[in-house]
Every structure is written in structure tokens, then in C-alpha cells.
Design a protein around this motif. Structure first.
Motif, mmCIF file in Angstrom:
data_model
loop_
_atom_site.group_PDB
_atom_site.id
_atom_site.type_symbol
_atom_site.label_atom_id
_atom_site.label_comp_id
_atom_site.label_asym_id
_atom_site.label_seq_id
_atom_site.Cartn_x
_atom_site.Cartn_y
_atom_site.Cartn_z
ATOM 1 N N GLY A 342 -16.343 -17.191 14.744
ATOM 2 C CA GLY A 342 -16.352 -17.781 13.410
ATOM 3 C C GLY A 342 -16.008 -16.811 12.293
ATOM 4 N N PRO A 343 -16.672 -15.641 12.214
ATOM 5 C CA PRO A 343 -16.343 -14.707 11.128
ATOM 6 C C PRO A 343 -14.892 -14.255 11.136
ATOM 7 C CG PRO A 343 -18.437 -14.130 12.145
ATOM 8 C CD PRO A 343 -17.828 -15.188 12.994
ATOM 9 N N PHE A 344 -14.332 -14.052 12.319
ATOM 10 C CA PHE A 344 -12.935 -13.602 12.387
ATOM 11 C C PHE A 344 -11.975 -14.733 12.011
ATOM 12 C CE2 PHE A 344 -15.322 -11.041 15.485
ATOM 13 C CZ PHE A 344 -15.129 -9.787 14.935
ATOM 14 N N ILE A 345 -12.321 -15.960 12.401
ATOM 15 C CA ILE A 345 -11.493 -17.100 11.981
ATOM 16 C C ILE A 345 -11.524 -17.238 10.467
ATOM 17 C CG2 ILE A 345 -11.251 -19.608 12.113
ATOM 18 C CD1 ILE A 345 -12.386 -19.466 14.947
ATOM 19 N N GLY A 346 -12.717 -17.073 9.876
ATOM 20 C CA GLY A 346 -12.824 -17.160 8.415
ATOM 21 C C GLY A 346 -12.143 -16.018 7.697
ATOM 22 N N ALA A 347 -11.967 -14.880 8.376
ATOM 23 C CA ALA A 347 -11.336 -13.725 7.723
ATOM 24 C C ALA A 347 -9.821 -13.861 7.646
ATOM 25 C CB ALA A 347 -11.697 -12.449 8.479
ATOM 26 N N VAL A 348 -9.223 -14.636 8.536
ATOM 27 C CA VAL A 348 -7.745 -14.722 8.588
ATOM 28 C C VAL A 348 -7.145 -15.242 7.285
ATOM 29 C CG1 VAL A 348 -5.828 -15.873 9.742
ATOM 30 C CG2 VAL A 348 -7.678 -14.886 11.093
ATOM 31 N N PRO A 349 -7.638 -16.388 6.711
ATOM 32 C CA PRO A 349 -7.025 -16.849 5.452
ATOM 33 C C PRO A 349 -7.130 -15.823 4.331
ATOM 34 C CG PRO A 349 -8.412 -18.557 6.404
ATOM 35 C CD PRO A 349 -8.685 -17.324 7.167
ATOM 36 N N GLY A 350 -8.277 -15.148 4.233
ATOM 37 C CA GLY A 350 -8.433 -14.149 3.171
ATOM 38 C C GLY A 350 -7.499 -12.969 3.344
ATOM 39 N N ILE A 351 -7.350 -12.487 4.571
ATOM 40 C CA ILE A 351 -6.465 -11.345 4.812
ATOM 41 C C ILE A 351 -5.018 -11.714 4.508
ATOM 42 C CG2 ILE A 351 -5.568 -9.826 6.611
ATOM 43 C CD1 ILE A 351 -8.344 -9.928 7.914
ATOM 44 N N VAL A 352 -4.594 -12.904 4.965
ATOM 45 C CA VAL A 352 -3.213 -13.340 4.692
ATOM 46 C C VAL A 352 -3.002 -13.494 3.192
ATOM 47 C CG1 VAL A 352 -1.575 -15.236 5.011
ATOM 48 C CG2 VAL A 352 -2.979 -14.453 6.931
ATOM 49 N N TYR A 354 -4.625 -11.955 0.675
ATOM 50 C CA TYR A 354 -4.608 -10.661 -0.005
ATOM 51 C C TYR A 354 -3.374 -9.839 0.348
ATOM 52 C CZ TYR A 354 -9.395 -11.367 -1.651
ATOM 53 O OH TYR A 354 -10.518 -11.844 -2.286
ATOM 54 N N LEU A 355 -2.803 -10.067 1.528
ATOM 55 C CA LEU A 355 -1.566 -9.360 1.866
ATOM 56 C C LEU A 355 -0.424 -9.762 0.940
ATOM 57 C CD1 LEU A 355 -1.562 -9.349 5.777
ATOM 58 C CD2 LEU A 355 -1.747 -7.370 4.262
ATOM 59 N N CYS A 356 -0.454 -11.009 0.469
ATOM 60 C CA CYS A 356 0.580 -11.466 -0.468
ATOM 61 C C CYS A 356 0.351 -10.927 -1.876
ATOM 62 C CB CYS A 356 0.611 -12.990 -0.512
ATOM 63 S SG CYS A 356 1.044 -13.762 1.069
ATOM 64 N N ILE A 357 -0.859 -10.483 -2.143
ATOM 65 C CA ILE A 357 -1.194 -10.035 -3.502
ATOM 66 C C ILE A 357 -1.349 -8.519 -3.555
ATOM 67 C CG2 ILE A 357 -2.895 -10.217 -5.356
ATOM 68 C CD1 ILE A 357 -3.553 -13.017 -4.280
ATOM 69 N N SER A 358 -2.256 -8.017 -2.702
ATOM 70 C CA SER A 358 -2.532 -6.577 -2.706
ATOM 71 C C SER A 358 -2.977 -6.159 -1.316
ATOM 72 C CB SER A 358 -3.620 -6.252 -3.736
ATOM 73 O OG SER A 358 -4.023 -4.899 -3.626
ATOM 74 N N PRO A 359 -2.234 -5.336 -0.621
ATOM 75 C CA PRO A 359 -2.649 -4.875 0.715
ATOM 76 C C PRO A 359 -3.989 -4.143 0.707
ATOM 77 C CG PRO A 359 -0.332 -4.413 0.350
ATOM 78 C CD PRO A 359 -0.884 -4.856 -0.974
ATOM 79 N N LEU A 360 -4.287 -3.434 -0.385
ATOM 80 C CA LEU A 360 -5.574 -2.738 -0.450
ATOM 81 C C LEU A 360 -6.741 -3.732 -0.438
ATOM 82 C CD1 LEU A 360 -4.768 0.081 -3.060
ATOM 83 C CD2 LEU A 360 -5.009 0.297 -0.578
ATOM 84 N N ASN A 361 -6.584 -4.818 -1.166
ATOM 85 C CA ASN A 361 -7.622 -5.853 -1.153
ATOM 86 C C ASN A 361 -7.774 -6.468 0.240
ATOM 87 O OD1 ASN A 361 -8.158 -5.497 -3.862
ATOM 88 N ND2 ASN A 361 -6.835 -7.174 -4.531
#
Length: 442
Positions: A342-352, A354-361
Motif C-alpha cells: 500500500g505505501p509504495f502504491i501510494g508513493a507512485v503518483p507523488g513521485i511521478v 514531483y518528477l514533472c515539477i522538481s526532481p528534488l521534491n
């Protein structure tokens, strides 16, 4: 002596010989139209005994062994006939079952809601209204507990919707504005324009030709979508109205179930004891109580755990000043209901995102989710859930996989407690069989 007297004497002598035979036998003397019969008592007794023996030979005796064999044979034939009929009419049976489930879906949802609310209602009824408020009337305590429980849950959901939905909407709008930013589009354009220079081995003419063939299909699809927008909006409106009605019906039915739970439990117990011997009925009720405890402990405990994880995620993201904190915290909290993944599934949308906005985030968010998952797995989860399922990671993954295949996200969540209940029942069965065989295999 005259001749007449002599003839009379001879007739009497002959008759005396005829009637003076063995008394044990029956003699018949035909004299004109009459039949003379003589039957002794011993002959009558022998004949009656022979008659009884003949009757016993023709009498059917009840044999329990053969009766059980016949019963099993008829049961096997009936099951085989039903199985053949089911295979031959599988489509119609499947449609009928689906139709029946859609009709009673509201009652199923109400039962599940009442099942989830019952621990809170029971706690308020006994501890608060019973011990603290000292209300002696059981019905009054139950009614107040039900009302307060639903007010608390509906209040939390309402406050969450009032606060969270605008935040999610604002985050979605802001995200859309960022994605439609010309600078972002220019950056992607420049990147794709330089791909041909950076990767000369790729046949870009072939890719452009395929994209040219795909473009008319996309335009046609878009045109059809625009034509069907109004019917789709109508269907969506009807669906929303039906869903709203079903939600109110579900809440109302679940309230009645909680109010009548003692009566329902009483009648169910009476049926069990009426159909099953007392020892087996006691054992069955004990097993059902344990299964209910396993299922309830996991569902309620995991819901509380996910709520806490979502709140912690929001607080940490606010401290780190990461954008879209509310939106991503809601996603992380909901997906955390799924064990392990569950936590890793929930992390995917946020990582994708933030990659479009700021890789550091994106890196900061990924590290935060990793730390949060470790905290949940090693500290928070065991404190709240304990060993409520008793399953190894292998069986947890099995429950998530099978549940997700048949029930989607909800199936991934409910698959684990269902597998835990089945594992508990299987363990009881195997333990009982080993005891009968007097084997101690631990």
C-alpha cells in the motif's frame, strides 16, 4: 345271531378302525357329501409355529447400515445431477446470481457497515453510557450508542470532505495549470526534438509514419466522445442519484441491524441449536465468534492505522513544504489500507508528479514514504494490529493478489482478513484430524 345284526356289527367295526388312527395326524373320511376332520392340539401348535416362521421370512427388517449407504448414494446422485445442470446452464445461473446480488447489494453493504460500527457502538454502550453515565435501561443505552457512533463517523467524514475536497480541487487545478504551462511544453518539445540527434540509431521516420496513421483515429475518437457527452452526463447524474439513495438506505438498514442485533443473534443461535447437537453447536458458535474477531480486528485496526499514517504524512509534508500535501496524504492514507504494498502504491503518483515539477521534491517525498513505511511496519502497525491475522508474508501476498484480481482495490484490502479466517478454519480442521489419529505434529 341273525344276519342283520351281524352286518350291523361289521359296519361298526369298520368305522371304529377308520376313526381310531394316530391322534397326532389329521384324517379326512369322505362319507357321502360330508368331510370329517379331526385335528389334535399338537398339530394346531405345529401349524401356528410354521405360519409364524413363514411370516418372519417375509418381514422386512430395518438395517441402519444399508439405510445410510442408500442415503449417501441418493445424495451423491442428487449432487451430480445439480452439478451437470449447473454446467449446462452456467450462463443463466451466473446471470441469476449476479441479479440477485445486485438486488441485495444494499443489505450486504449495510451488514458490512453495521459489522464495522458494532465495536464502537458496543464500547460506547458499555463503557460510556453504562459505566460513566449510569444509564440502566439497555434499550436506551443502545439507542444512544448507535446515534452517537453515527454522528461521530458521519461528522468526521463531513469535516474531512469539507476540508479535504476543496484542497484536493485546488491542488488538481494548480497541477493542471502547471502541466499546461508553455515552459513545460517547450521543454518537452525541445527534448523530443533533440532525441533524433542524441539517438541516431532509432528510425524516427517509421515512428512519425505510425503517429500519422494514429492521428485520424484519435480525432475520430474525440469527435465520438463529444457527441456522447450529453448521454454520458445523463447516465452519470442518474448513477449519482442512485448511489446517494443507496448510501442513505445502507445507513438506515445498518442502524436497524445494530438495533436488532440481539434479536438476530438470539434467533440465529436458536436455529443453530435446533439443527445441530449441543456440543457441536457450542463449538460452531465459538468458531464463528473467533472468525468475527479476526475479521473485525484487522479491518478496524487497519483503518485506524491508515488514518494515523495519512495525518502523519500531511504533517511531515507541511513541515517539508512539499506542494499538494493534502492530495498526496489522502492517497497515501487510502492505499496504506493494503498491507505491505500500500505505501509504495501510494508513493507512485507523488513521485511521478514531483518528477514533472522538481526532481528534488520527488527524492524527498520518496525518502519520506520509505521512512513512514518503516515506522508503520515496525512500530505503529504492531501496536494497533498486533498479530490479528497470524499470517506469514507469503499468505498476505497471496490474499492481496487473489483479492485484487477479483475485487480490485477493495478486494486487495479484504483479501487478507478473508485468507486469515480461512487459515484459522483450516488449522482447526487439520488439528482435529490429527487428534483423531493420535498424532502430535507441531
Amino acid at each position: 345271531m341273525s344276519a342283520k345284526k351281524k352286518r350291523t356289527k361289521d359296519v361298526k367295526h369298520i368305522l371304529s378302525k377308520v376313526f381310531s388312527g394316530n391322534k397326532k395326524e389329521q384324517e379326512h373320511v369322505e362319507y357321502g357329501p360330508l368331510i370329517v376332520t379331526d385335528m389334535s392340539e399338537n398339530a394346531k401348535k405345529e401349524q401356528s409355529e410354521e405360519t409364524k416362521e413363514e411370516r418372519q421370512n417375509y418381514k422386512l427388517e430395518f438395517n441402519r447400515k444399508y439405510f445410510i449407504i442408500c442415503t449417501y448414494a441418493l445424495g451423491t446422485i442428487a449432487v451430480a445431477a445439480l452439478a451437470i445442470y449447473g454446467i449446462m446452464n452456467l450462463a443463466s445461473i451466473k446471470a441469476g446470481i449476479g441479479n440477485f446480488l445486485s438486488i441485495i447489494s444494499t443489505f450486504i453493504a449495510a451488514f458490512f457497515l453495521a459489522f464495522i460500527m458494532n465495536p464502537l457502538v458496543k464500547s460506547l454502550e458499555e463503557r460510556f453510557f453504562g459505566n460513566v453515565c449510569k444509564i440502566k435501561t439497555p434499550k436506551r443505552r443502545l439507542i444512544l450508542a448507535i446515534l452517537v457512533s453515527y454522528v461521530i463517523v458521519i461528522g468526521i467524514i463531513s469535516v474531512g470532505l469539507v476540508y479535504v475536497i476543496p484542497q484536493i480541487t485546488n491542488s488538481a487545478i494548480e497541477l493542471g495549470n502547471r502541466l499546461s504551462d508553455p515552459k513545460l511544453y517547450t521543454g518537452f518539445t525541445d527534448y523530443f526534438q533533440n532525441i533524433e540527434d542524441n539517438y541516431p540509431s532509432i528510425d524516427f521516420d517509421f515512428i512519425e509514419a505510425k503517429l500519422g496513421e494514429l492521428l485520424p483515429k484519435l480525432i475520430s475518437y474525440g469527435t465520438d466522445f463529444i457527441k456522447n457527452v450529453l448521454p454520458m452526463l445523463l447516465d452519470v447524474s442518474i448513477s449519482i442519484a442512485k448511489t446517494t439513495l443507496n448510501v442513505f438506505l445502507t445507513i438506515a438498514i445498518s442502524i436497524y441491524m445494530l438495533y436488532d442485533k440481539r434479536m438476530l443473534t438470539k434467533h440465529s443461535t436458536r436455529v443453530v441449536y435446533a439443527l445441530i447437537p449441543k456440543k457441536k453447536a457450542d463449538r460452531l458458535l465459538e468458531i464463528l465468534k473467533e472468525c468475527s474477531s479476526i475479521f473485525t480486528s484487522f479491518v478496524v485496526g487497519k483503518s485506524i492505522d491508515s488514518l494515523i499514517i495519512g495525518i502523519i504524512c500531511f504533517v511531515v509534508m507541511s513541515i517539508m513544504k512539499l506542494p499538494y500535501a493534502v492530495l498526496l496524504s489522502v492517497i497515501v492514507g487510502i492505499t496504506n489500507m493494503i498491507p505491505y504494498f500500500g505505501p509504495f502504491i501510494g508513493a507512485v503518483p507523488g513521485i511521478v508528479l514531483y518528477l514533472c515539477i522538481s526532481p528534488l521534491n520527488a527524492i524527498a517525498f520518496a525518502l519520506m514514504i520509505l521512512v513512514l513505511q518503516q515506522f508503520d511496519g515496525w512500530i505503529l502497525g504492531p501496536k494497533i494490529l498486533g498479530d490479528s491475522t497470524g499470517l506469514t508474508p507469503l499468505w498476505v501476498i497471496f490474499g492481496i493478489t487473489v483479492g485484487g484480481a477479483y475485487g480490485g482495490v477493495i478486494g486487495m484490502f479484504l483479501g487478507v482478513p478473508v485468507v486469515a479466517v480461512l487459515a484459522y478454519l483450516a488449522n482447526l480442521f487439520i488439528t482435529g484430524r490429527l487428534k483423531k489419529k493420535k498424532l502430535d505434529i507441531s
